[in-house]
Design a protein around this motif. Structure first.
Motif, PDB file in Angstrom:
ATOM      1  N   LEU A  55      19.011  14.505   8.360  1.00 18.74           N
ATOM      2  CA  LEU A  55      20.133  14.542   9.308  1.00 18.74           C
ATOM      3  C   LEU A  55      20.443  13.145   9.824  1.00 18.74           C
ATOM      4  N   TYR A  56      21.714  12.953  10.201  1.00 21.60           N
ATOM      5  CA  TYR A  56      22.164  11.703  10.784  1.00 21.60           C
ATOM      6  C   TYR A  56      23.177  12.005  11.883  1.00 21.60           C
ATOM      7  N   THR A  57      23.281  11.092  12.843  1.00 21.56           N
ATOM      8  CA  THR A  57      24.389  11.107  13.787  1.00 21.56           C
ATOM      9  C   THR A  57      25.048   9.736  13.700  1.00 21.56           C
ATOM     10  N   LYS A  58      26.346   9.687  14.008  1.00 20.58           N
ATOM     11  CA  LYS A  58      27.037   8.405  14.025  1.00 20.58           C
ATOM     12  C   LYS A  58      26.521   7.617  15.217  1.00 20.58           C
ATOM     13  N   ASN A  59      26.030   6.427  14.960  1.00 19.16           N
ATOM     14  CA  ASN A  59      25.377   5.622  15.983  1.00 19.16           C
ATOM     15  C   ASN A  59      26.378   5.156  17.036  1.00 19.16           C
ATOM     16  N   LEU A  60      26.177   5.581  18.274  1.00 23.30           N
ATOM     17  CA  LEU A  60      27.034   5.183  19.385  1.00 23.30           C
ATOM     18  C   LEU A  60      26.958   3.672  19.630  1.00 23.30           C
ATOM     19  N   VAL A  61      25.797   3.079  19.355  1.00 17.76           N
ATOM     20  CA  VAL A  61      25.592   1.632  19.499  1.00 17.76           C
ATOM     21  C   VAL A  61      25.155   1.110  18.129  1.00 17.76           C
ATOM     22  N   PRO A  62      26.115   0.795  17.262  1.00 21.11           N
ATOM     23  CA  PRO A  62      25.779   0.400  15.881  1.00 21.11           C
ATOM     24  C   PRO A  62      24.717  -0.695  15.819  1.00 21.11           C
ATOM     25  N   GLY A  63      23.756  -0.480  14.917  1.00 22.15           N
ATOM     26  CA  GLY A  63      22.672  -1.435  14.722  1.00 22.15           C
ATOM     27  C   GLY A  63      21.507  -1.276  15.677  1.00 22.15           C
ATOM     28  N   LYS A  64      21.602  -0.356  16.636  1.00 25.42           N
ATOM     29  CA  LYS A  64      20.562  -0.176  17.654  1.00 25.42           C
ATOM     30  C   LYS A  64      19.722   1.056  17.361  1.00 25.42           C
ATOM     31  N   ARG A  65      18.397   0.886  17.336  1.00 26.81           N
ATOM     32  CA  ARG A  65      17.463   1.997  17.203  1.00 26.81           C
ATOM     33  C   ARG A  65      17.033   2.462  18.597  1.00 26.81           C
ATOM     34  N   VAL A  66      16.721   3.752  18.718  1.00 28.24           N
ATOM     35  CA  VAL A  66      16.229   4.287  19.985  1.00 28.24           C
ATOM     36  C   VAL A  66      14.730   4.541  19.900  1.00 28.24           C
ATOM     37  N   LYS A  76      27.353  14.886   3.972  1.00 29.56           N
ATOM     38  CA  LYS A  76      28.365  15.849   4.416  1.00 29.56           C
ATOM     39  C   LYS A  76      28.289  16.021   5.941  1.00 29.56           C
ATOM     40  N   GLU A  77      29.443  16.052   6.591  1.00 28.33           N
ATOM     41  CA  GLU A  77      29.482  16.330   8.030  1.00 28.33           C
ATOM     42  C   GLU A  77      29.371  17.835   8.204  1.00 28.33           C
ATOM     43  N   ILE A  78      28.265  18.296   8.834  1.00 30.25           N
ATOM     44  CA  ILE A  78      28.028  19.738   8.972  1.00 30.25           C
ATOM     45  C   ILE A  78      28.469  20.272  10.335  1.00 30.25           C
ATOM     46  N   PHE A  79      28.485  19.428  11.338  1.00 28.77           N
ATOM     47  CA  PHE A  79      29.032  19.699  12.660  1.00 28.77           C
ATOM     48  C   PHE A  79      29.736  18.415  13.079  1.00 28.77           C
ATOM     49  N   PRO A  80      30.660  18.471  14.024  1.00 27.63           N
ATOM     50  CA  PRO A  80      31.292  17.225  14.471  1.00 27.63           C
ATOM     51  C   PRO A  80      30.239  16.210  14.917  1.00 27.63           C
TER      52      PRO A  80
END
Length: 113
Positions: free
Chosen positions: A15-26, A2-6
């Motif tokens: 928790l998750y965020t939409k990856n700004l650089v898909p496939g890339k780990r920080v 579920k998206e709880i905040f934009p």
């Protein structure tokens, strides 16, 4: 999930965020198809969200000043949330922490090219 905040998603206590650089780990986080897991034990903001934060005024296009960027864990997720239309300024006093953050940022920039 579920998206709880934009730009911030929750599946149970994860928790998750939409990856700004898909496939890339920080920082070695788990990835899904287009999202990065946000470890709340490494992020005060992530912990606040898991523990019931009611509002998050960070969204796509926001300009954020993040004090105490440390090694870049939280600031990387803030960057995911604000997207390519936003900008995040990170301030860190400890040289060792900031060096790690710069390396992570440089790797992210290289993968965008």
């Amino acid at each position: 999930m579920k998206e709880i905040f934009p730009g911030v998603f929750r599946d149970g206590r994860v928790l998750y965020t939409k990856n700004l650089v898909p496939g890339k780990r920080v920082y070695g986080e788990k990835l899904t198809a287009d999202k990065r897991e946000w470890d709340p034990t490494r992020s005060k903001l992530g912990a606040a969200i898991v523990n019931g934060l009611h509002t998050l005024d960070i969204k796509d296009g926001s300009i954020v000043l993040y004090l105490g960027a440390s090694t870049g864990t939280t600031i990387s997720h803030v960057s995911d949330i604000i997207g390519r239309n936003g900008f995040v300024y990170g301030i860190e006093f400890a040289r060792e922490c900031f060096a790690t953050c710069l390396i992570s940022r440089k790797n992210a920039e290289t993968s965008r090219r």
